[in-house]
Design a protein around this motif. Structure first.
Motif, PDB file in Angstrom:
ATOM      1  N   GLY A  64       0.785  -1.224   0.000  1.00 51.30           N
ATOM      2  CA  GLY A  64       0.000   0.000   0.000  1.00 51.30           C
ATOM      3  C   GLY A  64       0.817   1.275   0.000  1.00 51.30           C
ATOM      4  N   GLU A  68       0.203   5.197  -1.720  1.00 48.63           N
ATOM      5  CA  GLU A  68       0.115   6.373  -0.847  1.00 48.63           C
ATOM      6  C   GLU A  68       1.122   7.446  -1.251  1.00 48.63           C
ATOM      7  OE1 GLU A  68      -1.412   3.969   3.161  1.00 48.63           O
ATOM      8  OE2 GLU A  68       0.718   4.443   2.883  1.00 48.63           O
ATOM      9  N   ARG A 114      -6.316   4.925  -1.015  1.00 47.94           N
ATOM     10  CA  ARG A 114      -4.886   5.240  -0.898  1.00 47.94           C
ATOM     11  C   ARG A 114      -4.444   6.242  -1.962  1.00 47.94           C
ATOM     12  NH1 ARG A 114      -4.375  -0.520   0.625  1.00 47.94           N
ATOM     13  NH2 ARG A 114      -4.250  -1.006  -1.601  1.00 47.94           N
TER      14      ARG A 114
END
Length: 325
Positions: A64, A68, A114
């Motif tokens: 992730g 981000e 995200r």
């Protein structure tokens, strides 16, 4: 600037786009080692400033974190690129990764959050595993397209048989396979199939994860951190390492004629194939971006393309056949 239409979409892509695997950071067996987030943001800004108009990422890059960082960089970017991401590589609370095609609806919502976007320009099935769930997974992808969660849907690391299976459900906009002068497996069947069926191809690892940049050395390989996957990759081991560095030396010779880097020549070699729509290039800082960005417009002559291929033919050491990303 030269741009190519991606498959059946309305997306006109710059000849190279930014890959963000490395900016996911270290700590995983599939990572590239430690990464400074400020360097990552600077790399994204520089890529966009110099003309790349798409970014390719995936949830599994840093679990992730890559997505981000892309979102963070785009808040202050000079222009807004197309955003491509993926699904089917998941992880649990212990940070153990695996493959699942039954969690795509959750995955797309997590990626949208995200990335801080309302729609994903290209959503790709990262791997065709588990095989028994491919049709179910692609049906969900098709539904997401109809619902407006994603603009276009594509695949990654699919062979012809996999593509034939999902095409019965919904069209494929693109395939994302590995392709470099070291790994030419897709030339035999996959590229011709994609050309025949108007499936765009965006290849990853055109510089074979740094081997063909002209800046790799045996000393650098020996000092890779333990969480850099390349430390264990076949093409970074002897006897292939010496062979590959020799190929990079040839690229440096050709590059010197045009005042570009060996990496630009390696990228241009892949783009010389008419079946390649655009290539994914990585960059961990602004300087690395500046080194490869001439590939946006640089082209090899047919004579130089043949020069490289003839050199490869004379070297009988087998290339790595295992995909890298």
């Amino acid at each position: 600037m030269n741009k190519n239409l991606l498959g059946n979409s309305d997306l006109y892509l710059s000849r190279i786009g930014l890959g963000t695997w490395a900016i996911g950071g270290g700590g995983l067996t599939s990572s590239w080692g430690p990464q400074d987030d400020n360097d990552s943001v600077a790399a994204i800004h520089r890529a966009l400033d110099l003309g790349m108009n798409w970014i390719d990422t995936a949830p599994v890059y840093g679990l992730g974190h890559s997505e981000e960082i892309v979102a963070k960089a785009l808040k202050t970017a000079s222009t807004k690129p197309y955003i491509f991401t993926k699904c089917s590589r998941t992880w649990n609370e212990k940070r153990e990764t695996g493959n699942s095609l039954k969690e795509i609806r959750r995955e797309v919502e997590d990626s949208l959050r995200r990335l801080q976007v309302e729609i994903i320009d290209l959503y790709q099935m990262h791997w065709p595993t588990p095989e028994e769930d491919i049709e179910e997974g692609w049906s969900v992808m098709a539904d997401l397209h109809k619902e407006g969660k994603v603009r276009w849907i594509g695949v990654s690391n699919f062979d012809v048989a996999h593509m034939e299976r999902v095409m019965k459900i919904a069209p494929i906009t693109s395939n994302q396979p590995p392709y470099s002068m070291i790994n030419r497996n897709i030339e035999r069947e996959i590229l011709p199939f994609c050309q025949e069926h108007h499936i765009g191809t965006i290849n990853y690892a055109p510089m074979h994860s740094g081997l063909l940049t002209g800046k790799m050395t045996k000393e650098r390989v020996a000092n890779f951190p333990e969480d850099d996957f390349r430390k264990r990759a076949k093409n970074y081991q002897e006897p292939l390492l010496s062979r590959n560095l020799g190929w990079a030396d040839l690229l440096k010779t050709i590059a010197s004629r045009h005042s570009v880097s060996a990496g630009v020549v390696a990228i241009a070699w892949t783009l010389h194939h008419p079946g390649i729509t655009a290539a994914i290039v990585g960059g961990r800082n602004a300087a690395q971006i500046e080194d490869v960005v001439p590939a946006l417009n640089f082209r090899l002559s047919d004579a130089e393309y043949d020069e490289i291929n003839n050199h490869i033919k004379r070297d009988k050491t087998p290339a790595e056949t295992v995909s890298l990303g």
